[in-house]
Scaffold this motif. Structure first.
Motif, PDB file in Angstrom:
ATOM      1  N   GLU A  79     -46.886 -53.480  10.500  1.00 20.62           N
ATOM      2  CA  GLU A  79     -45.546 -53.868  10.940  1.00 20.62           C
ATOM      3  C   GLU A  79     -45.548 -54.330  12.399  1.00 20.62           C
ATOM      4  O   GLU A  79     -44.784 -55.226  12.777  1.00 20.62           O
ATOM      5  N   ALA A  80     -46.407 -53.723  13.224  1.00 21.73           N
ATOM      6  CA  ALA A  80     -46.446 -54.064  14.646  1.00 21.73           C
ATOM      7  C   ALA A  80     -46.801 -55.528  14.842  1.00 21.73           C
ATOM      8  O   ALA A  80     -46.233 -56.211  15.710  1.00 21.73           O
ATOM      9  N   GLY A  81     -47.745 -56.036  14.026  1.00 25.15           N
ATOM     10  CA  GLY A  81     -48.118 -57.447  14.124  1.00 25.15           C
ATOM     11  C   GLY A  81     -46.973 -58.359  13.725  1.00 25.15           C
ATOM     12  O   GLY A  81     -46.730 -59.396  14.370  1.00 25.15           O
ATOM     13  N   LYS A  95     -43.740 -57.661  13.917  1.00 27.58           N
ATOM     14  CA  LYS A  95     -42.720 -57.581  14.973  1.00 27.58           C
ATOM     15  C   LYS A  95     -43.149 -58.369  16.206  1.00 27.58           C
ATOM     16  O   LYS A  95     -42.300 -58.951  16.913  1.00 27.58           O
ATOM     17  N   LEU A  96     -44.434 -58.414  16.491  1.00 24.71           N
ATOM     18  CA  LEU A  96     -44.933 -59.174  17.635  1.00 24.71           C
ATOM     19  C   LEU A  96     -44.593 -60.658  17.485  1.00 24.71           C
ATOM     20  O   LEU A  96     -44.122 -61.296  18.437  1.00 24.71           O
ATOM     21  N   LEU A  97     -44.813 -61.213  16.294  1.00 23.38           N
ATOM     22  CA  LEU A  97     -44.502 -62.635  16.053  1.00 23.38           C
ATOM     23  C   LEU A  97     -43.008 -62.894  16.214  1.00 23.38           C
ATOM     24  O   LEU A  97     -42.599 -63.894  16.817  1.00 23.38           O
ATOM     25  N   LYS A  98     -42.179 -61.986  15.677  1.00 22.79           N
ATOM     26  CA  LYS A  98     -40.725 -62.147  15.797  1.00 22.79           C
ATOM     27  C   LYS A  98     -40.296 -62.076  17.266  1.00 22.79           C
ATOM     28  O   LYS A  98     -39.420 -62.819  17.712  1.00 22.79           O
ATOM     29  N   LEU A  99     -40.906 -61.148  18.024  1.00 25.92           N
ATOM     30  CA  LEU A  99     -40.551 -60.991  19.427  1.00 25.92           C
ATOM     31  C   LEU A  99     -40.927 -62.231  20.225  1.00 25.92           C
ATOM     32  O   LEU A  99     -40.158 -62.695  21.084  1.00 25.92           O
ATOM     33  N   ARG A 100     -42.095 -62.804  19.963  1.00 25.19           N
ATOM     34  CA  ARG A 100     -42.510 -64.020  20.678  1.00 25.19           C
ATOM     35  C   ARG A 100     -41.555 -65.180  20.392  1.00 25.19           C
ATOM     36  O   ARG A 100     -41.181 -65.934  21.298  1.00 25.19           O
ATOM     37  N   ARG A 101     -41.143 -65.327  19.127  1.00 24.70           N
ATOM     38  CA  ARG A 101     -40.190 -66.383  18.784  1.00 24.70           C
ATOM     39  C   ARG A 101     -38.847 -66.148  19.488  1.00 24.70           C
ATOM     40  O   ARG A 101     -38.189 -67.084  19.937  1.00 24.70           O
ATOM     41  N   PHE A 102     -38.460 -64.875  19.577  1.00 21.98           N
ATOM     42  CA  PHE A 102     -37.196 -64.522  20.229  1.00 21.98           C
ATOM     43  C   PHE A 102     -37.217 -64.914  21.706  1.00 21.98           C
ATOM     44  O   PHE A 102     -36.235 -65.457  22.230  1.00 21.98           O
ATOM     45  N   LEU A 103     -38.305 -64.635  22.414  1.00 25.58           N
ATOM     46  CA  LEU A 103     -38.414 -64.966  23.835  1.00 25.58           C
ATOM     47  C   LEU A 103     -38.251 -66.458  24.059  1.00 25.58           C
ATOM     48  O   LEU A 103     -37.609 -66.899  25.020  1.00 25.58           O
ATOM     49  N   VAL A 104     -38.822 -67.257  23.167  1.00 25.74           N
ATOM     50  CA  VAL A 104     -38.706 -68.717  23.280  1.00 25.74           C
ATOM     51  C   VAL A 104     -37.283 -69.164  22.965  1.00 25.74           C
ATOM     52  O   VAL A 104     -36.671 -69.953  23.695  1.00 25.74           O
ATOM     53  N   ILE A 130     -36.187 -66.863  27.574  1.00 25.55           N
ATOM     54  CA  ILE A 130     -36.604 -65.772  28.457  1.00 25.55           C
ATOM     55  C   ILE A 130     -37.992 -66.114  29.003  1.00 25.55           C
ATOM     56  O   ILE A 130     -38.943 -66.291  28.225  1.00 25.55           O
ATOM     57  N   PRO A 131     -38.121 -66.272  30.330  1.00 25.52           N
ATOM     58  CA  PRO A 131     -39.381 -66.763  30.920  1.00 25.52           C
ATOM     59  C   PRO A 131     -40.482 -65.705  30.948  1.00 25.52           C
ATOM     60  O   PRO A 131     -40.929 -65.257  32.008  1.00 25.52           O
ATOM     61  N   ALA A 132     -40.897 -65.278  29.780  1.00 24.14           N
ATOM     62  CA  ALA A 132     -41.901 -64.218  29.690  1.00 24.14           C
ATOM     63  C   ALA A 132     -42.719 -64.399  28.422  1.00 24.14           C
ATOM     64  O   ALA A 132     -42.314 -65.114  27.499  1.00 24.14           O
ATOM     65  N   ILE A 133     -43.854 -63.756  28.391  1.00 20.89           N
ATOM     66  CA  ILE A 133     -44.686 -63.738  27.194  1.00 20.89           C
ATOM     67  C   ILE A 133     -44.963 -62.296  26.797  1.00 20.89           C
ATOM     68  O   ILE A 133     -44.899 -61.382  27.629  1.00 20.89           O
ATOM     69  N   CYS A 134     -45.229 -62.085  25.533  1.00 23.16           N
ATOM     70  CA  CYS A 134     -45.648 -60.769  25.043  1.00 23.16           C
ATOM     71  C   CYS A 134     -47.113 -60.876  24.678  1.00 23.16           C
ATOM     72  O   CYS A 134     -47.481 -61.611  23.748  1.00 23.16           O
ATOM     73  N   ASP A 135     -47.965 -60.180  25.425  1.00 23.70           N
ATOM     74  CA  ASP A 135     -49.410 -60.359  25.237  1.00 23.70           C
ATOM     75  C   ASP A 135     -50.115 -59.099  24.726  1.00 23.70           C
ATOM     76  O   ASP A 135     -51.342 -58.989  24.814  1.00 23.70           O
ATOM     77  N   GLY A 136     -49.368 -58.147  24.199  1.00 25.08           N
ATOM     78  CA  GLY A 136     -50.023 -56.955  23.649  1.00 25.08           C
ATOM     79  C   GLY A 136     -49.013 -55.869  23.348  1.00 25.08           C
ATOM     80  O   GLY A 136     -47.821 -55.996  23.648  1.00 25.08           O
ATOM     81  N   TYR A 137     -49.489 -54.804  22.753  1.00 25.60           N
ATOM     82  CA  TYR A 137     -48.593 -53.691  22.428  1.00 25.60           C
ATOM     83  C   TYR A 137     -49.392 -52.410  22.244  1.00 25.60           C
ATOM     84  O   TYR A 137     -50.608 -52.431  22.030  1.00 25.60           O
ATOM     85  N   ASP A 138     -48.674 -51.287  22.361  1.00 24.80           N
ATOM     86  CA  ASP A 138     -49.240 -49.966  22.074  1.00 24.80           C
ATOM     87  C   ASP A 138     -48.409 -49.322  20.973  1.00 24.80           C
ATOM     88  O   ASP A 138     -47.173 -49.403  21.000  1.00 24.80           O
ATOM     89  N   VAL A 139     -49.079 -48.688  20.031  1.00 23.50           N
ATOM     90  CA  VAL A 139     -48.390 -48.001  18.951  1.00 23.50           C
ATOM     91  C   VAL A 139     -48.314 -46.511  19.303  1.00 23.50           C
ATOM     92  O   VAL A 139     -49.340 -45.838  19.394  1.00 23.50           O
ATOM     93  N   GLY A 140     -47.103 -46.040  19.532  1.00 23.42           N
ATOM     94  CA  GLY A 140     -46.889 -44.628  19.826  1.00 23.42           C
ATOM     95  C   GLY A 140     -46.351 -43.892  18.621  1.00 23.42           C
ATOM     96  O   GLY A 140     -46.088 -44.498  17.575  1.00 23.42           O
ATOM     97  N   PRO A 141     -46.135 -42.595  18.739  1.00 24.39           N
ATOM     98  CA  PRO A 141     -45.633 -41.816  17.604  1.00 24.39           C
ATOM     99  C   PRO A 141     -44.250 -42.244  17.140  1.00 24.39           C
ATOM    100  O   PRO A 141     -43.957 -42.235  15.950  1.00 24.39           O
TER     101      PRO A 141
END
Length: 509
Positions: free
Chosen positions: A56-58, A60-69, A73-84
Motif C-alpha cells: 500500500e505504501a508504494g 500511496k507514494l504514486l498518489k502523493l506525487r501526483r497530488f504535489l504536481v 506544491i513546489p516539492a518532491i516526495c523521494d522516500g518513506y518510512d513504514v511505522g507501526p
C-alpha cells in the motif's frame, strides 16, 4: 525492529539482560531474588501485515506525487518510512522554493485523493532531518511488542546503570526510543478511553520491575478505580500497599513529601547533593540506610485532585523538589482539563505524553499545542520531552495481560513486599470518612453533564434557568450550581451573584 535484527539483539544482549552484574544476589523478603527472564515476554509476528502495508505504501507514494504536481506544491516526495501506525513520506522542497504550509484545506484534498483516509498530518520540521513529512495512517496497525522494547533497553544499558529507563515507543522511522524517567524527572500522561494510556503505563511499570531489584527501586501505586494496578498486588517492589481510597491517597502523598524532606536532611548531614552521591558514600559506609528510588504512579489523577484540594499541594511540592532525592511522579488522566493541569503543574512537570484525546482544547492543555485530537488511538502518541524541539510521535509498546500476570507471578514467587511501616499505619488505623461535597453527589447524577453543558452554553448560572429547563426543585438546582463552583466553572462575586468563570469561558468559548 525486523525479525533477524531482534534475534541478533537477543544473542548479544540476553546474557546481560537476565541479571545485572552484582557481587552477590539481593534479598527480597526471605527469598534470594533474581531478575525475571526475557523468556516471560512474547514475540509478535507482523510479517503478513508488513507485506500488505509495504504494498500500500508504494501505491500511496504514486498518489502523493501526483497530488504535489496537481496542486502546484513546489516539492518532491523521494522516500518513506513504514511505522507501526503511519507511513511517513519524506517531502523535500525544490531548490530556491520557499516552504509551503500545507494547511487543513490542502490536507483535506489529499485525504480525498487517498480514498477518504482521515487524520493525515503534515510536519514542516522534523528534528535532525533535512526534509518535511506527510504522515498517512496505515490501513492496518503493526503491533510493537514490549519484548522488542526490552531488547532495545538491554542494548542501550547493558550494565543496568540506568534504573529508570523505559520505552516511549517506536517512531514512524522504526527507531525505538527509550528514555530515563530520572532525567525528566516526572511525567504527565493523558489519553481518552481506548487511547492506549493504560498500556503505556503498564510498559513503563514492567520496564522498572524487570530491570531493578526491589531493594533498589520501589513503587507507590495510587489507583482510585481499583482495577488498573490490581495485577501488581503483592509484588516485592511495592513501597506500600496499592492505594485505592482518596483519603489514604492524600495521606500517602503527605508521607511522601515528608520522606522527601527526611532524605534531604540525611543528604545535608553527609554533605551530598543527590541520591547518586549518597549511594557512592553508602558503598564505603555500609551501615548507612539503603535508599531506593521511589516511582509514584497515580492513575486518574484528575478525579483524585478534584476530590481533595490538598492533593494539588502535595503533588506540586514533590514535583518541584523531589528530583535529587530519587522520588519521581507519573500522573495519568483521561480528562486533561485546565482545572486539573494548571500552570503550576505544567511548570513542575515538563515531560508530557498525549495519546488520543477528545478535542484540540485537551491537546493544548497537555502539550501546549494541538495534534493529539488527530491521533489514531491504541497507543499512538505525541511526546513532549525536555531538551527536544517540538513533538515526537511514537507507537507505545504493547504488553499483554498474560505477560504482565506471568511477570508479577514470578516476582511474587521470588520475594515478598517489605512495606515502609509509616505507610502501612494508615491501613491499620481507620481514616475518618470525608464528607461528600456537592460535586461528589452530582457526579452520580446522570443529568449533571447535561445541566453543566446547558449552563455553559447559555452562560446562565441561575437556579431559575435550571429549574425551568430540567423541571427540578430549588434545592437540586442550587446543588448543581455548587458543584459547578467546585469545578471552577462558575464563581460568586462580592454580592453573592454567580457568573461564568473567565477561564471556563476561554475553554468553552
Amino acid at each position: 525492529m525486523k525479525e533477524e535484527e531482534a534475534s541478533q539483539a537477543v544473542e548479544e544482549a540476553a546474557p546481560q539482560a537476565i541479571v545485572p552484574e552484582k557481587e552477590t544476589p539481593v534479598e527480597a523478603g526471605s527469598d534470594t531474588y533474581a531478575l525475571p527472564s526475557i523468556s516471560l515476554l512474547k514475540d509478535v509476528d507482523n510479517t503478513a501485515i508488513e507485506e500488505r502495508i509495504n504494498s500500500e505504501a508504494g501505491e500511496k507514494l504514486l498518489k502523493l506525487r501526483r497530488f504535489l504536481v496537481e496542486f502546484d506544491i513546489p516539492a518532491i516526495c523521494d522516500g518513506y518510512d513504514v511505522g507501526p501506525s503511519v507511513i511517513r513520506y519524506h517531502i523535500r522542497w525544490k531548490d530556491g522554493e520557499k516552504q509551503t504550509n500545507l494547511n487543513r484545506n490542502i490536507l483535506d484534498n489529499l485525504s480525498r485523493k487517498m480514498g477518504g483516509i482521515s487524520n493525515i498530518r503534515f510536519l514542516p520540521v522534523i528534528e535532525n532531518c533535512e526534509f518535511s513529512a506527510i504522515e498517512i495512517p496505515n490501513s492496518e496497525r503493526l503491533t510493537f511488542p514490549f519484548k522488542a522494547a526490552y531488547l532495545e533497553m538491554a542494548k542501550v544499558d547493558r550494565q543496568f546503570e540506568k534504573p529508570t529507563l523505559f520505552p516511549l515507543g517506536e517512531a514512524p522511522d522504526g527507531k525505538i526510543e527509550v528514555v530515563e524517567l530520572a532525567k525528566m524527572p516526572h511525567l504527565l500522561v493523558a489519553g481518552s478511553t481506548n487511547s492506549g494510556k493504560t498500556a503505556f503505563i503498564h510498559s513503563l511499570l514492567i520496564s522498572l520491575i524487570m530491570r531493578n531489584y526491589p531493594t533498589d527501586l520501589k513503587l507507590v501505586l495510587i489507583d482510585p478505580k481499583k482495577v488498573e494496578f490490581s495485577k501488581y498486588e503483592g509484588i516485592p517492589h511495592l513501597y506500600c500497599p496499592i492505594v485505592t481510597e482518596t483519603d489514604k491517597a492524600v495521606i500517602t502523598l503527605k508521607l511522601l513529601a515528608e520522606e522527601m524532606d527526611r532524605r534531604y536532611e540525611i543528604f545535608r548531614g553527609l554533605r551530598v547533593s543527590d541520591l547518586s552521591e549518597y549511594r557512592e558514600v553508602a558503598k564505603r559506609r555500609t551501615r548507612l540506610e539503603r535508599l531506593p528510588i521511589i516511582v509514584v504512579v497515580i492513575d486518574e489523577f484528575a478525579d483524585l485532585m478534584l476530590s481533595d484540594s490538598s492533593v494539588s499541594e502535595y503533588v506540586n511540592r514533590i514535583a518541584a523538589k523531589a528530583r535529587a532525592c530519587g522520588i519521581h511522579l507519573v500522573l495519568a488522566t483521561q480528562r486533561p482539563s485546565v482545572d486539573v493541569i494548571d500552570g503550576k503543574i505544567k511548570a513542575n512537570i515538563a515531560a508530557r505524553v498525549a495519546l488520543a484525546v477528545d478535542s484540540g482544547v485537551n491537546s493544548r492543555v497537555i502539550l501546549d499545542e494541538g495534534g493529539a485530537e488527530e491521533l489514531l488511538g491504541r497507543g499512538d502518541m505525541l511526546a513532549k520531552i525536555p531538551g527536544r524541539k517540538g513533538l515526537s510521535r511514537y507507537q507505545a509498546a504493547y504488553i499483554s495481560s498474560g505477560e504482565i500476570m506471568d511477570i508479577c507471578d514470578y516476582l511474587r514467587a521470588h520475594g515478598q513486599p517489605i512495606y515502609n511501616p509509616k505507610f502501612t499505619e494508615i491501613y491499620e488505623s481507620p481514616v475518618a470518612p470525608r464528607k461528600e461535597t456537592p460535586l461528589d453527589i452530582c457526579r452520580r447524577d446522570s443529568r449533571y453533564q447535561e445541566v453543566k453543558d446547558f449552563v455553559m452554553r447559555r452562560k446562565a448560572p441561575y437556579a431559575n434557568s435550571i429549574k425551568r429547563q430540567f423541571l427540578v426543585g430549588q434545592d437540586q438546582a442550587v446543588l448543581y450550581l455548587e458543584a459547578m463552583e467546585e469545578e471552577g466553572l462558575i464563581v460568586k462575586d462580592q454580592d453573592g451573584n454567580r457568573r461564568i468563570a473567565s477561564r471556563a469561558e476561554e475553554t468553552n468559548g
